[in-house]
Scaffold this motif. Structure first.
Motif, PDB file in Angstrom:
ATOM      1  N   MET A  45     -96.367 -14.730 -30.114  1.00  0.00           N
ATOM      2  CA  MET A  45     -95.719 -14.188 -31.163  1.00  0.00           C
ATOM      3  C   MET A  45     -96.584 -14.400 -32.624  1.00  0.00           C
ATOM      4  SD  MET A  45     -92.791 -13.937 -29.817  1.00  0.00           S
ATOM      5  CE  MET A  45     -91.783 -13.781 -31.509  1.00  0.00           C
ATOM      6  N   ALA A  46     -96.336 -13.384 -33.280  1.00  0.00           N
ATOM      7  CA  ALA A  46     -97.024 -13.019 -34.666  1.00  0.00           C
ATOM      8  C   ALA A  46     -96.322 -12.822 -35.748  1.00  0.00           C
ATOM      9  CB  ALA A  46     -98.225 -12.132 -34.349  1.00  0.00           C
ATOM     10  N   TRP A  47     -96.719 -13.136 -36.894  1.00  0.00           N
ATOM     11  CA  TRP A  47     -96.172 -12.914 -38.420  1.00  0.00           C
ATOM     12  C   TRP A  47     -97.308 -11.736 -38.841  1.00  0.00           C
ATOM     13  CZ3 TRP A  47     -91.775 -13.821 -40.243  1.00  0.00           C
ATOM     14  CH2 TRP A  47     -91.014 -14.878 -39.701  1.00  0.00           C
ATOM     15  N   PHE A  48     -96.819 -10.707 -39.525  1.00  0.00           N
ATOM     16  CA  PHE A  48     -97.658  -9.618 -40.084  1.00  0.00           C
ATOM     17  C   PHE A  48     -96.750  -9.533 -41.540  1.00  0.00           C
ATOM     18  CE2 PHE A  48    -100.052  -7.777 -36.757  1.00  0.00           C
ATOM     19  CZ  PHE A  48     -99.626  -8.436 -35.635  1.00  0.00           C
ATOM     20  N   ARG A  49     -97.573  -8.898 -42.175  1.00  0.00           N
ATOM     21  CA  ARG A  49     -97.013  -8.396 -43.660  1.00  0.00           C
ATOM     22  C   ARG A  49     -97.563  -7.068 -44.198  1.00  0.00           C
ATOM     23  NH1 ARG A  49    -100.100 -13.317 -47.283  1.00  0.00           N
ATOM     24  NH2 ARG A  49    -102.258 -12.303 -47.535  1.00  0.00           N
ATOM     25  N   GLN A  50     -96.849  -6.482 -45.075  1.00  0.00           N
ATOM     26  CA  GLN A  50     -97.487  -5.282 -45.713  1.00  0.00           C
ATOM     27  C   GLN A  50     -97.034  -5.343 -47.156  1.00  0.00           C
ATOM     28  OE1 GLN A  50     -96.313  -1.575 -43.664  1.00  0.00           O
ATOM     29  NE2 GLN A  50     -97.707  -0.675 -44.649  1.00  0.00           N
ATOM     30  N   ALA A  51     -97.789  -5.080 -47.898  1.00  0.00           N
ATOM     31  CA  ALA A  51     -97.255  -5.024 -49.364  1.00  0.00           C
ATOM     32  C   ALA A  51     -97.308  -3.461 -49.727  1.00  0.00           C
ATOM     33  CB  ALA A  51     -98.566  -5.668 -50.142  1.00  0.00           C
ATOM     34  N   PRO A  52     -96.670  -3.134 -50.837  1.00  0.00           N
ATOM     35  CA  PRO A  52     -96.630  -1.912 -51.127  1.00  0.00           C
ATOM     36  C   PRO A  52     -97.961  -1.318 -51.559  1.00  0.00           C
ATOM     37  CG  PRO A  52     -94.977  -3.280 -52.504  1.00  0.00           C
ATOM     38  CD  PRO A  52     -95.944  -4.204 -51.714  1.00  0.00           C
ATOM     39  N   GLY A  53     -97.811  -0.152 -50.806  1.00  0.00           N
ATOM     40  CA  GLY A  53     -99.269   0.736 -51.018  1.00  0.00           C
ATOM     41  C   GLY A  53    -100.316   0.170 -50.280  1.00  0.00           C
ATOM     42  N   LYS A  54    -100.063  -0.876 -49.467  1.00  0.00           N
ATOM     43  CA  LYS A  54    -101.159  -1.239 -48.550  1.00  0.00           C
ATOM     44  C   LYS A  54    -100.826  -1.320 -47.051  1.00  0.00           C
ATOM     45  CE  LYS A  54    -102.937  -4.519 -52.143  1.00  0.00           C
ATOM     46  NZ  LYS A  54    -103.351  -6.076 -52.269  1.00  0.00           N
ATOM     47  N   GLU A  55    -102.042  -1.500 -46.350  1.00  0.00           N
ATOM     48  CA  GLU A  55    -101.809  -1.339 -44.920  1.00  0.00           C
ATOM     49  C   GLU A  55    -101.254  -2.749 -44.516  1.00  0.00           C
ATOM     50  OE1 GLU A  55    -105.440   1.816 -43.750  1.00  0.00           O
ATOM     51  OE2 GLU A  55    -105.315  -0.251 -42.918  1.00  0.00           O
ATOM     52  N   ARG A  56    -100.595  -2.561 -43.397  1.00  0.00           N
ATOM     53  CA  ARG A  56    -100.211  -4.036 -42.644  1.00  0.00           C
ATOM     54  C   ARG A  56    -101.167  -4.751 -42.408  1.00  0.00           C
ATOM     55  NH1 ARG A  56     -97.740  -2.207 -37.251  1.00  0.00           N
ATOM     56  NH2 ARG A  56     -99.934  -2.462 -36.592  1.00  0.00           N
ATOM     57  N   GLU A  57    -100.988  -6.161 -42.552  1.00  0.00           N
ATOM     58  CA  GLU A  57    -101.979  -7.046 -42.260  1.00  0.00           C
ATOM     59  C   GLU A  57    -101.335  -8.185 -41.456  1.00  0.00           C
ATOM     60  OE1 GLU A  57    -104.458 -10.377 -44.760  1.00  0.00           O
ATOM     61  OE2 GLU A  57    -102.410  -9.527 -45.742  1.00  0.00           O
ATOM     62  N   GLY A  58    -102.266  -8.467 -40.020  1.00  0.00           N
ATOM     63  CA  GLY A  58    -101.664  -9.386 -39.280  1.00  0.00           C
ATOM     64  C   GLY A  58    -102.055 -11.044 -40.166  1.00  0.00           C
ATOM     65  N   VAL A  59    -101.023 -11.971 -40.011  1.00  0.00           N
ATOM     66  CA  VAL A  59    -101.258 -12.982 -40.854  1.00  0.00           C
ATOM     67  C   VAL A  59    -101.510 -14.257 -40.088  1.00  0.00           C
ATOM     68  CG1 VAL A  59     -99.649 -14.709 -42.202  1.00  0.00           C
ATOM     69  CG2 VAL A  59     -99.378 -12.300 -42.682  1.00  0.00           C
TER      70      VAL A  59
END
Length: 125
Positions: A32-46
């Protein structure tokens, strides 16, 4: 099958705990994982937590974020402390077959089989 909650708007330095409830398969069978994506940026594994309880974190969150799970509740958590404005993003939880990923490759996000719709985290200064 995955549903995140717990997002919100907090000041810098604050804390939040995100939850991801799985409806269906037991999360203990997956990485299981958490990811994030900020506006205008690529998805990032957290952060990732595999079924063997190994974990991995992005360098940007090490020491501040903790991934954990409650198998009885079939729920994954992300506890976020010392939040910064740059942590602002949509946060997603995802699941991967542990036979196809490692705690390193899971953070790339390419082999995740299921994704939640996300929960928005906004950190203001």
């Amino acid at each position: 099958r995955l549903l995140e909650s717990g997002g919100g708007s907090v000041p810098a330095g604050g804390s939040l705990r995100l939850s991801c409830v799985a409806d269906g398969d037991f999360i203990d069978n997956y990485c299981m994982a958490w990811f994030r994506q900020a506006p205008g940026k690529e998805r990032e594994g957290v952060a990732v937590l595999c079924n063997d309880y190994t974990t991995n974190y992005a360098d940007s969150v090490k020491g501040r974020f903790t991934i954990s799970k409650d198998n009885a509740k079939n729920t994954l958590y992300l506890t976020m402390n010392s939040l910064k404005p740059e942590d602002t993003a949509m946060y997603y939880c995802a699941a991967a077959n542990p036979g196809f990923v490692t705690v390193v490759t899971a953070l790339l996000g390419n082999d995740m089989e299921d994704w939640g719709p996300g929960t928005l985290v906004t950190i203001y200064s």
